[in-house]
Design an enzyme around this catalytic site. Sequence first.
Site, PDB file in Angstrom:
ATOM      1  CG  ASP A   1      -2.041   0.982   1.133  1.00  0.00           C
ATOM      2  OD1 ASP A   1      -2.100   1.725   0.130  1.00  0.00           O
ATOM      3  OD2 ASP A   1      -2.877   1.028   2.054  1.00  0.00           O
ATOM      4  CG  ASP A   2      -0.163   4.753   0.020  1.00  0.00           C
ATOM      5  OD1 ASP A   2      -0.985   4.304  -0.802  1.00  0.00           O
ATOM      6  OD2 ASP A   2      -0.455   5.601   0.889  1.00  0.00           O
TER       7      ASP A   2
ATOM      8  CB  CYS B   1      -6.560   2.761  -1.290  1.00  0.00           C
ATOM      9  SG  CYS B   1      -5.062   3.339  -0.486  1.00  0.00           S
TER      10      CYS B   1
ATOM     11  NE  ARG C   1      -5.932  -0.926  -1.645  1.00  0.00           N
ATOM     12  CZ  ARG C   1      -4.937  -1.584  -1.055  1.00  0.00           C
ATOM     13  NH1 ARG C   1      -5.115  -2.816  -0.642  1.00  0.00           N
ATOM     14  NH2 ARG C   1      -3.777  -1.010  -0.846  1.00  0.00           N
TER      15      ARG C   1
ATOM     16  CE  LYS D   1      -6.174   0.338   1.972  1.00  0.00           C
ATOM     17  NZ  LYS D   1      -5.324   1.548   1.971  1.00  0.00           N
TER      18      LYS D   1
ATOM     19  CG  HIS E   1      -9.927   1.010   1.203  1.00  0.00           C
ATOM     20  ND1 HIS E   1      -8.928   1.953   1.041  1.00  0.00           N
ATOM     21  CD2 HIS E   1     -10.998   1.678   1.707  1.00  0.00           C
ATOM     22  CE1 HIS E   1      -9.371   3.126   1.423  1.00  0.00           C
ATOM     23  NE2 HIS E   1     -10.615   2.985   1.830  1.00  0.00           N
TER      24      HIS E   1
ATOM     25  CB  SER F   1      -6.790   3.504   4.779  1.00  0.00           C
ATOM     26  OG  SER F   1      -6.888   3.386   3.391  1.00  0.00           O
TER      27      SER F   1
ATOM     28  CG  HIS G   1      -1.811   3.994   3.756  1.00  0.00           C
ATOM     29  ND1 HIS G   1      -2.218   4.774   4.818  1.00  0.00           N
ATOM     30  CD2 HIS G   1      -2.643   4.307   2.724  1.00  0.00           C
ATOM     31  CE1 HIS G   1      -3.236   5.520   4.428  1.00  0.00           C
ATOM     32  NE2 HIS G   1      -3.512   5.264   3.158  1.00  0.00           N
TER      33      HIS G   1
ATOM     34  CG  ASP H   1      -2.352   0.940  -3.109  1.00  0.00           C
ATOM     35  OD1 ASP H   1      -1.148   1.252  -2.898  1.00  0.00           O
ATOM     36  OD2 ASP H   1      -3.290   1.438  -2.459  1.00  0.00           O
ATOM     37  CG  ASN H   2      -1.808   4.425  -4.173  1.00  0.00           C
ATOM     38  OD1 ASN H   2      -2.836   3.933  -3.709  1.00  0.00           O
ATOM     39  ND2 ASN H   2      -0.887   4.972  -3.406  1.00  0.00           N
TER      40      ASN H   2
ATOM     41  CE  LYS I   1      -2.860   7.588  -1.138  1.00  0.00           C
ATOM     42  NZ  LYS I   1      -2.883   6.991   0.203  1.00  0.00           N
TER      43      LYS I   1
END
Length: 473
Positions: free
Chosen positions: A44-45, A84, A88, A141, A143, A166, A239, A291-292, A312
């Site tokens: 994540d991130d 996010c 996803r 996660k 989300h 998150s 994240h 994811d980003n 992001k």
Amino acid sequence: MRTFLSNVLSGALFSIFVIACSNPSSDAGFHREGPPNVVIIFADDLGYGDLSSYGHPSIKTPHLDRMVAEGQKWTNFYSAANVCTPSRAALLTGRYPIRNGMCSDVRRVLFPNSAGGLPQTENTIARILKPAGYATAAIGKWHLGHLEPFLPTSHGFDYYFGIPYSNDMDAVNDLDRRERFWNAKIEYFHVPLMRNTEIIERPADQTTITKRYTEEAIAFMNSHKEQPFFIYLAHNLPHVPLFVSEDFVGISDRGLYGDVVEEIDWGVGQILDYLRSSGLAENTLVVFTSDNGPWVAYDDHGGSAGLFYGAKGTSYEGGVREPAIFWWPGTIHPRMVTGMGSTLDLLPTIASLANIALPDDRVYDGYDLSGSLIEGLPSPREEMYFYHGTRLFGARKGSYKAHFFQNNPRGYPERMEVLDQAKLYQVQHDPGEQYDLAAEHPEVLEEIAEMVEKHRSNLVPAPTNLESRLETP
Ligand code: MG
């Protein structure tokens, strides 16, 4: 020549020795015919530049680097959104979020007071794989909706363990932002930890979350190795707020962010070691991506997009281009791939590898990458669309990427503006998007405009699922 021959002979003798010494009655050597196991590890991130094998000078990721050496390293691989929730949704359905309402210009992601989620009409990778006898688990996660109709167990997963959104949500006090994020404590974020549909811990102890997700993934593989399994392991980290277990505090040369990434790398090593020692490795595809791009609005608590511009929350390369590693020893030939790929491609690729025909009742935006992974063929992906919420901010065709909007390259606060004249970058020559070629190559912009028009011709934007809110008492 003599040296070469003696090396070959001694190598062959060593291989015979290893085979002779392996114990057929142990787990090692376990092999099952049929469709492959699939493990997707989704950070994540995490930025493009945050792994040592993708150029980070002080974060050490030996396990991911070994995965690169033994597998395929893709360098033009995109997530399908720059935040996010839509990212996803795209990975799990193989469709741009505009097609299933998992994007919005008002609420970019789902929140704890959201009433919606991924609609039941969508087919996730898990749901596609179930009829072929797969055991399926989502760990980490989610989300895509924290209410029961939207949870993993309602979307084709047999099992769920994780924080359903998150890790910075459910903030419980009025601390200032710096205290809350730079000195984060478990109790500052009242996020739930769920097993299937039940909350089992609140606030979740985030310091042990990466370790526990890893252990859950290994336990699931171990208890389902007699059948094909699919694990979607989506870490909540790196994240912000950053949390790390005791064993990893201060371990890296890159501060807390580096500690967190190195713990995720440790987890990858645990999973790959389990697959090797259980004999499942030769029958298992493992994919690692993010994811980003990095959340640089949090300064050094955010990661690095490496040589890319943006972060992001932007459609610049730094917001959407991700590390992507494919590992399947004996099947995927190790190499670096500079063709395009996307998280959108995972669903059709996995379906193809499992020999499952996709239902033809909807439009998919992904391509089957199995020819590139296994036979070394060029990637079939020639285009990518960069949505920001419901709006198309840019599009790539071959090596050229057009921007129709501009934004704050740090992502937050957003400063979005429609460009009077689209910008054009040759992103293979100019990955940092520094040199606008719009005036030199109007014909390329025209080709991209035609491509966008064609894309829109079969696109029916779905009503958003991200804006409805729970009633508060
Ligand atoms: Mg993210």
